[in-house]
Design a protein around this motif. Structure first.
Motif, PDB file in Angstrom:
ATOM      1  N   UNK A 166      15.047  -7.107 -12.555  1.00 32.96           N
ATOM      2  CA  UNK A 166      13.854  -6.542 -13.199  1.00 32.96           C
ATOM      3  C   UNK A 166      12.672  -6.345 -12.244  1.00 32.96           C
ATOM      4  N   UNK A 167      12.133  -5.127 -12.241  1.00 39.05           N
ATOM      5  CA  UNK A 167      11.045  -4.763 -11.322  1.00 39.05           C
ATOM      6  C   UNK A 167       9.828  -5.657 -11.452  1.00 39.05           C
ATOM      7  N   UNK A 168       9.486  -6.051 -12.648  1.00 43.20           N
ATOM      8  CA  UNK A 168       8.307  -6.867 -12.865  1.00 43.20           C
ATOM      9  C   UNK A 168       8.485  -8.325 -12.501  1.00 43.20           C
ATOM     10  N   UNK A 169       9.652  -8.673 -11.971  1.00 43.45           N
ATOM     11  CA  UNK A 169       9.926 -10.066 -11.617  1.00 43.45           C
ATOM     12  C   UNK A 169      10.487 -10.213 -10.209  1.00 43.45           C
ATOM     13  N   UNK A 170      10.140  -9.295  -9.336  1.00 46.88           N
ATOM     14  CA  UNK A 170      10.614  -9.376  -7.943  1.00 46.88           C
ATOM     15  C   UNK A 170       9.527  -9.951  -7.036  1.00 46.88           C
ATOM     16  N   UNK A 171       9.912 -10.217  -5.799  1.00 45.65           N
ATOM     17  CA  UNK A 171       9.001 -10.778  -4.783  1.00 45.65           C
ATOM     18  C   UNK A 171       8.459 -12.138  -5.209  1.00 45.65           C
ATOM     19  N   UNK A 172       9.346 -12.960  -5.749  1.00 43.99           N
ATOM     20  CA  UNK A 172       8.975 -14.310  -6.156  1.00 43.99           C
ATOM     21  C   UNK A 172       9.875 -15.321  -5.448  1.00 43.99           C
ATOM     22  N   UNK A 190       4.116 -23.752  -3.468  1.00 45.46           N
ATOM     23  CA  UNK A 190       3.171 -24.721  -2.897  1.00 45.46           C
ATOM     24  C   UNK A 190       3.534 -25.067  -1.456  1.00 45.46           C
ATOM     25  N   UNK A 191       4.826 -25.223  -1.182  1.00 39.79           N
ATOM     26  CA  UNK A 191       5.244 -25.653   0.158  1.00 39.79           C
ATOM     27  C   UNK A 191       5.108 -24.563   1.217  1.00 39.79           C
ATOM     28  N   UNK A 192       4.997 -23.330   0.787  1.00 42.76           N
ATOM     29  CA  UNK A 192       4.891 -22.235   1.749  1.00 42.76           C
ATOM     30  C   UNK A 192       3.500 -22.254   2.381  1.00 42.76           C
ATOM     31  N   UNK A 193       3.456 -22.276   3.708  1.00 44.23           N
ATOM     32  CA  UNK A 193       2.178 -22.395   4.434  1.00 44.23           C
ATOM     33  C   UNK A 193       1.387 -21.092   4.462  1.00 44.23           C
ATOM     34  N   UNK A 194       2.057 -19.976   4.707  1.00 36.75           N
ATOM     35  CA  UNK A 194       1.381 -18.673   4.816  1.00 36.75           C
ATOM     36  C   UNK A 194       2.078 -17.646   3.934  1.00 36.75           C
ATOM     37  N   UNK A 195       1.380 -16.577   3.662  1.00 36.87           N
ATOM     38  CA  UNK A 195       1.930 -15.451   2.884  1.00 36.87           C
ATOM     39  C   UNK A 195       2.643 -15.943   1.628  1.00 36.87           C
ATOM     40  N   UNK A 196       1.915 -16.688   0.828  1.00 34.73           N
ATOM     41  CA  UNK A 196       2.495 -17.225  -0.406  1.00 34.73           C
ATOM     42  C   UNK A 196       2.828 -16.088  -1.381  1.00 34.73           C
ATOM     43  N   UNK A 197       3.950 -16.204  -2.084  1.00 32.22           N
ATOM     44  CA  UNK A 197       4.274 -15.206  -3.108  1.00 32.22           C
ATOM     45  C   UNK A 197       3.336 -15.360  -4.297  1.00 32.22           C
ATOM     46  N   UNK A 198       3.281 -14.329  -5.130  1.00 32.49           N
ATOM     47  CA  UNK A 198       2.390 -14.359  -6.292  1.00 32.49           C
ATOM     48  C   UNK A 198       2.877 -15.308  -7.371  1.00 32.49           C
ATOM     49  N   UNK A 199       4.176 -15.631  -7.373  1.00 30.29           N
ATOM     50  CA  UNK A 199       4.744 -16.467  -8.434  1.00 30.29           C
ATOM     51  C   UNK A 199       6.119 -16.960  -8.008  1.00 30.29           C
ATOM     52  N   UNK A 235      14.660 -10.685  -7.402  1.00 35.41           N
ATOM     53  CA  UNK A 235      13.943 -11.166  -8.572  1.00 35.41           C
ATOM     54  C   UNK A 235      14.784 -12.195  -9.299  1.00 35.41           C
ATOM     55  N   UNK A 236      14.769 -12.126 -10.612  1.00 33.33           N
ATOM     56  CA  UNK A 236      15.643 -13.011 -11.389  1.00 33.33           C
ATOM     57  C   UNK A 236      15.942 -12.374 -12.727  1.00 33.33           C
ATOM     58  N   UNK A 237      17.078 -12.751 -13.265  1.00 35.20           N
ATOM     59  CA  UNK A 237      17.501 -12.330 -14.601  1.00 35.20           C
ATOM     60  C   UNK A 237      17.389 -13.521 -15.527  1.00 35.20           C
ATOM     61  N   UNK A 238      16.870 -13.271 -16.714  1.00 39.04           N
ATOM     62  CA  UNK A 238      16.680 -14.353 -17.669  1.00 39.04           C
ATOM     63  C   UNK A 238      17.743 -14.388 -18.746  1.00 39.04           C
ATOM     64  N   UNK A 239      17.842 -15.559 -19.364  1.00 40.90           N
ATOM     65  CA  UNK A 239      18.768 -15.795 -20.478  1.00 40.90           C
ATOM     66  C   UNK A 239      17.953 -16.382 -21.624  1.00 40.90           C
ATOM     67  N   UNK A 240      18.203 -15.875 -22.814  1.00 43.34           N
ATOM     68  CA  UNK A 240      17.517 -16.379 -24.004  1.00 43.34           C
ATOM     69  C   UNK A 240      18.545 -16.506 -25.128  1.00 43.34           C
ATOM     70  N   UNK A 241      18.562 -17.673 -25.748  1.00 46.44           N
ATOM     71  CA  UNK A 241      19.462 -17.908 -26.888  1.00 46.44           C
ATOM     72  C   UNK A 241      18.655 -17.859 -28.175  1.00 46.44           C
TER      73      UNK A 241
END
Length: 189
Positions: free
Chosen positions: A86-92, A100-109, A182-188
């Protein structure tokens, strides 16, 4: 997945979402053989928070659809069926700790953090492989999948994709992020 509890859509957006889901359901019957839309609809109408989560999946271009029914729990399984992650869930990155552990260029989420806010779960590797039997997904992108605790404890995370007509599982540092992952979600429901 607690953050979606109590959230619900207004009547207009709810009906719009149900129309989209019904149309997608009927267009892709091979994903859910033997499942009737009317029964899915009845469950959805009883769970407004789940409809809110499905709307979040739709708004981030996941194209959620029913991919099965769990006879043990009586739940329908929805997951993201967009051709690519999903386009709205990439670059994470993988999870909030990785951000938190990333020192530089932190991702948005992070994938885990975003999924939690949406009220959905990340797909497991097994669920991802089962999805790939219903179609061809992630031929240009990749998707984080739920990582076993022992791998995550050592700083890693796993992701999957489809290349050369084969489903691959890879590893990366959990803090890594890429425009095509990105990631794909699952919902039951």
């Amino acid at each position: 997945m607690k953050k979606a509890a109590g959230k619900k859509l207004a009547a207009g957006p709810q009906q719009e979402l149900l129309d989209i889901l019904e149309k997608r359901f009927k267009k892709n019957m091979t994903r859910h053989k033997g499942i009737e839309w009317e029964k899915v609809l009845a469950k959805l109408e009883k769970e407004p928070a789940k409809l809110w989560s499905l709307n979040e999946m739709e708004m981030t271009e996941g194209e959620p659809d029913v991919i099965g029914f769990d006879k043990k729990t009586g739940e329908y399984m929805f997951c993201d069926c967009s051709p690519e992650s999903p386009k709205g869930r990439r670059s994470v990155s993988y999870d909030p700790e990785a951000v938190i552990s990333r020192k530089e260029a932190k991702p948005r989420h992070s994938a885990v953090g975003m999924a939690d806010e949406m009220g959905i779960g990340l797909m497991t590797e097994e669920e991802y492989r089962a999805l790939q039997e219903l179609g061809k997904f992630d031929q240009k992108t990749s998707s984080w999948v739920l990582t076993p605790a022992n791998i995550r404890k050592l700083g890693g995370a796993i992701f999957c994709d489809r290349r050369y007509e084969h489903i691959f599982t890879y590893h990366n540092g959990a803090e890594s992020y890429y425009a095509a992952r990105g990631f794909r979600g699952m919902l039951r429901v």
